[in-house]
Write an enzyme that holds these catalytic residues in place. Sequence first.
Site, mmCIF file in Angstrom:
data_model
loop_
_atom_site.group_PDB
_atom_site.id
_atom_site.type_symbol
_atom_site.label_atom_id
_atom_site.label_comp_id
_atom_site.label_asym_id
_atom_site.label_seq_id
_atom_site.Cartn_x
_atom_site.Cartn_y
_atom_site.Cartn_z
ATOM 1 N N LEU A 8 -11.403 -4.490 -14.041
ATOM 2 C CA LEU A 8 -12.003 -4.248 -15.366
ATOM 3 C C LEU A 8 -13.241 -5.119 -15.552
ATOM 4 O O LEU A 8 -13.290 -6.260 -15.064
ATOM 5 C CB LEU A 8 -10.994 -4.565 -16.466
ATOM 6 C CG LEU A 8 -9.840 -3.583 -16.629
ATOM 7 C CD1 LEU A 8 -8.953 -3.989 -17.793
ATOM 8 C CD2 LEU A 8 -10.331 -2.158 -16.842
ATOM 9 N N GLY B 265 -7.855 -4.413 -11.268
ATOM 10 C CA GLY B 265 -8.063 -2.963 -11.394
ATOM 11 C C GLY B 265 -8.508 -2.319 -10.089
ATOM 12 O O GLY B 265 -8.267 -1.122 -9.858
ATOM 13 N N ASN C 240 -4.226 -10.075 -9.823
ATOM 14 C CA ASN C 240 -4.381 -11.477 -10.246
ATOM 15 C C ASN C 240 -4.387 -11.626 -11.763
ATOM 16 O O ASN C 240 -4.844 -12.636 -12.290
ATOM 17 C CB ASN C 240 -5.681 -12.055 -9.659
ATOM 18 C CG ASN C 240 -6.918 -11.308 -10.108
ATOM 19 O OD1 ASN C 240 -6.868 -10.103 -10.307
ATOM 20 N ND2 ASN C 240 -8.023 -11.999 -10.283
ATOM 21 N N GLU C 241 -3.862 -10.616 -12.480
ATOM 22 C CA GLU C 241 -3.876 -10.638 -13.951
ATOM 23 C C GLU C 241 -3.329 -11.949 -14.518
ATOM 24 O O GLU C 241 -3.865 -12.490 -15.484
ATOM 25 C CB GLU C 241 -3.076 -9.461 -14.521
ATOM 26 C CG GLU C 241 -3.815 -8.131 -14.529
ATOM 27 C CD GLU C 241 -3.821 -7.432 -13.172
ATOM 28 O OE1 GLU C 241 -3.300 -7.996 -12.195
ATOM 29 O OE2 GLU C 241 -4.370 -6.312 -13.085
HETATM 30 C C1 LIG Z 1 -0.501 -4.974 -22.978
HETATM 31 C C2 LIG Z 1 -1.301 -5.878 -22.084
HETATM 32 C C3 LIG Z 1 -1.976 -5.132 -21.008
HETATM 33 C C4 LIG Z 1 -2.747 -6.061 -20.106
HETATM 34 C C5 LIG Z 1 -3.784 -5.357 -19.314
HETATM 35 C C6 LIG Z 1 -3.439 -5.184 -17.869
HETATM 36 C C7 LIG Z 1 -4.622 -4.744 -17.086
HETATM 37 C C8 LIG Z 1 -4.351 -4.442 -15.668
HETATM 38 C C9 LIG Z 1 -5.514 -3.879 -14.931
HETATM 39 C C10 LIG Z 1 -6.656 -4.478 -14.694
HETATM 40 C C11 LIG Z 1 -7.036 -5.829 -15.119
HETATM 41 C C12 LIG Z 1 -8.368 -6.231 -14.544
HETATM 42 O O1 LIG Z 1 -8.931 -5.524 -13.754
HETATM 43 S S1 LIG Z 1 -9.060 -7.679 -15.049
HETATM 44 C C13 LIG Z 1 -10.450 -7.932 -13.927
HETATM 45 C C14 LIG Z 1 -10.096 -8.930 -12.916
HETATM 46 N N1 LIG Z 1 -11.162 -9.096 -11.958
HETATM 47 C C15 LIG Z 1 -11.348 -10.217 -11.287
HETATM 48 O O2 LIG Z 1 -10.624 -11.194 -11.436
HETATM 49 C C16 LIG Z 1 -12.501 -10.253 -10.314
HETATM 50 C C17 LIG Z 1 -13.464 -11.344 -10.603
HETATM 51 N N2 LIG Z 1 -14.525 -11.327 -9.609
HETATM 52 C C18 LIG Z 1 -14.391 -11.904 -8.393
HETATM 53 O O3 LIG Z 1 -13.379 -12.473 -8.042
HETATM 54 C C19 LIG Z 1 -15.569 -11.806 -7.461
HETATM 55 O O4 LIG Z 1 -16.716 -11.519 -8.224
HETATM 56 C C20 LIG Z 1 -15.411 -10.733 -6.360
HETATM 57 C C21 LIG Z 1 -14.330 -11.204 -5.358
HETATM 58 C C22 LIG Z 1 -15.046 -9.370 -6.928
HETATM 59 C C23 LIG Z 1 -16.747 -10.581 -5.590
HETATM 60 O O5 LIG Z 1 -17.178 -11.843 -5.130
HETATM 61 P P1 LIG Z 1 -18.690 -12.052 -4.612
HETATM 62 O O6 LIG Z 1 -18.811 -13.483 -4.225
HETATM 63 O O7 LIG Z 1 -19.014 -11.030 -3.578
HETATM 64 O O8 LIG Z 1 -19.574 -11.685 -5.864
HETATM 65 P P2 LIG Z 1 -19.886 -12.547 -7.178
HETATM 66 O O9 LIG Z 1 -18.691 -13.313 -7.604
HETATM 67 O O10 LIG Z 1 -21.155 -13.273 -6.972
HETATM 68 O O11 LIG Z 1 -20.092 -11.362 -8.226
HETATM 69 C C24 LIG Z 1 -21.211 -10.494 -8.153
HETATM 70 C C25 LIG Z 1 -21.609 -10.084 -9.552
HETATM 71 O O12 LIG Z 1 -20.564 -9.312 -10.131
HETATM 72 C C26 LIG Z 1 -20.141 -9.875 -11.379
HETATM 73 N N3 LIG Z 1 -18.694 -9.623 -11.523
HETATM 74 C C27 LIG Z 1 -17.714 -9.885 -10.656
HETATM 75 N N4 LIG Z 1 -16.528 -9.465 -11.108
HETATM 76 C C28 LIG Z 1 -16.760 -8.917 -12.309
HETATM 77 C C29 LIG Z 1 -15.911 -8.292 -13.281
HETATM 78 N N5 LIG Z 1 -14.583 -8.114 -13.095
HETATM 79 N N6 LIG Z 1 -16.477 -7.835 -14.402
HETATM 80 C C30 LIG Z 1 -17.803 -7.959 -14.613
HETATM 81 N N7 LIG Z 1 -18.661 -8.537 -13.722
HETATM 82 C C31 LIG Z 1 -18.137 -9.004 -12.587
HETATM 83 C C32 LIG Z 1 -20.452 -11.363 -11.195
HETATM 84 O O13 LIG Z 1 -20.546 -11.997 -12.418
HETATM 85 C C33 LIG Z 1 -21.787 -11.291 -10.477
HETATM 86 O O14 LIG Z 1 -22.792 -10.963 -11.418
HETATM 87 P P3 LIG Z 1 -24.354 -11.348 -11.168
HETATM 88 O O15 LIG Z 1 -24.750 -10.634 -9.914
HETATM 89 O O16 LIG Z 1 -25.040 -10.867 -12.398
HETATM 90 O O17 LIG Z 1 -24.377 -12.844 -11.008
#
Ligand SMILES: CCCCCCCC/C=C\CC(=O)SCCNC(=O)CCNC(=O)[C@H](O)C(C)(C)COP(=O)(O)OP(=O)(O)OC[C@H]1O[C@@H](n2cnc3c(N)ncnc32)[C@H](O)[C@@H]1OP(=O)(O)O
Length: 281
Positions: free
Chosen positions: A86, A131, A153-154
Site C-alpha cells: 500500500l 500488499g 510485515n504489517e
Molecule cells: C482492520 C485493519 C486492517 C489493516 C490493514 C491490513 C493491510 C494489509 C495489506 C497491505 C498493507 C501494506 O501494504 S502496508 C505497505 C508496507 N510496505 C512496506 O513496508 C514497504 C516499504 N518500502 C521498502 O521497504 C522499500 O522501499 C522497498 C524494499 C520496497 C524498496 O527498497 P529500495 O531500496 O529499492 O527503494 P527505496 O526504499 O529507496 O524506495 C524507492 C522509492 O519508493 C518509495 N516507497 C517505497 N515504499 C513505498 C510505499 N509502500 N509507499 C509509498 N512509497 C514508497 C520510497 O520512499 C522511495 O521514494 P523516492 O524515490 O521518492 O525517494
Amino acid sequence: MAFRTARNLAYFSNYIRNYSTNGPLVNVTVNEKSGFATATLQRPSVNSLNLELLTEISHTLQQLEKNKCRGLILTSASNKVFSAGLDLFELHKPNADKIKQMWSTLQEVWIKLYGSSYPTVAVVNGHAPAGGCMLALSCEYRVMLNNFIIGLNEAQIGFSAPMWLIDGMRNTIGSRQAEFALTAGTLFKTEEALKIGLVDEVAQSKEEAIEKAEKFLNKFAKIPPHARSMTKAALRGANIQALVRNKDEEVRSYVDFVTDSQFQDSLGEFIELNLKQKLSK
Ligand SMILES: CCCCCCCC/C=C\CC(=O)SCCNC(=O)CCNC(=O)[C@H](O)C(C)(C)COP(=O)(O)OP(=O)(O)OC[C@H]1O[C@@H](n2cnc3c(N)ncnc32)[C@H](O)[C@@H]1OP(=O)(O)O
C-alpha cells in the site's frame, strides 16, 4: 473450447490493447499462441498500491475473467520492486473517503485474483513486502528472482493483516510458520521464502522466471477448464465468502483504525525510519 478459437482470442487481444492505452499503470499483453496474458504493474517507482493502481488492477482482472483468459502471469516493470504494498504516503494523514475506497478496492482485487477461474502465477521480479506479498499470495504459483525480500510485515508498521490474508498465508506456509512470520512481520529473502514454501521456484532472470511460469500454466492444457475452476472455487470459496460477508464491516474498522492517532504516529515513525522520501512536516 470457445475461448481457444482464433476469433475470440483476437477480440480479447484487441480489447487488451485498447485497454492498455487507457490504463498506463497496468500493461496487459496476450501471447497469441498460448492465450496466456501477462499483466505488468508499472506505477513508478515501486508499484505502491494507491487507489488508481488498485482500480486499474481490479478492472484488468474483471476483463480477463470476462474474456475467458487461459492463464495470467502477474509481474512488475521495475527490476527492483514487484510491489512495495500500500502507498504509505496515502495512508498518512489520509482523507477518510479516499482510504475507504482504497480499502474496498484492495478487497475487490483480492477477491478477483484469489478467486479467478483461470490459473495465475506471480513472477516476483523484485521486493514484495505487505500488499506486494498479498498480490503474489493470491496467485496459485510464485516464481521469485534471487536477492529480494517478500513477506507480510504489517506488524512492523503497527497493524495486523486482515483475516483473509492471514488465511492465505496459513494455507501457503502452514499455521506454525504463518504465526511466526505474521507476529514478527518477517520479510524473507528469496532463498528463505523458497525453504518455507512462500515461493515455489527461484529463477536467475526474468526470462527464466517467465519460462517457469508458462510451464506451470501449461500443466493445465489438458484439464477441462470448468473442472479446474470448480476445484479451485471449492478450495478457495470459503475464504472468499468469509470476506464477502464481512466486507463493509472490515472497511469501517480499517478506516477507524488508520485514522486513529496511535496508528498515525507509528506509521509516521515507520516512514521516517524506513523510507528515503520523508514526510513533509
Ligand atoms: C482492520 C485493519 C486492517 C489493516 C490493514 C491490513 C493491510 C494489509 C495489506 C497491505 C498493507 C501494506 O501494504 S502496508 C505497505 C508496507 N510496505 C512496506 O513496508 C514497504 C516499504 N518500502 C521498502 O521497504 C522499500 O522501499 C522497498 C524494499 C520496497 C524498496 O527498497 P529500495 O531500496 O529499492 O527503494 P527505496 O526504499 O529507496 O524506495 C524507492 C522509492 O519508493 C518509495 N516507497 C517505497 N515504499 C513505498 C510505499 N509502500 N509507499 C509509498 N512509497 C514508497 C520510497 O520512499 C522511495 O521514494 P523516492 O524515490 O521518492 O525517494
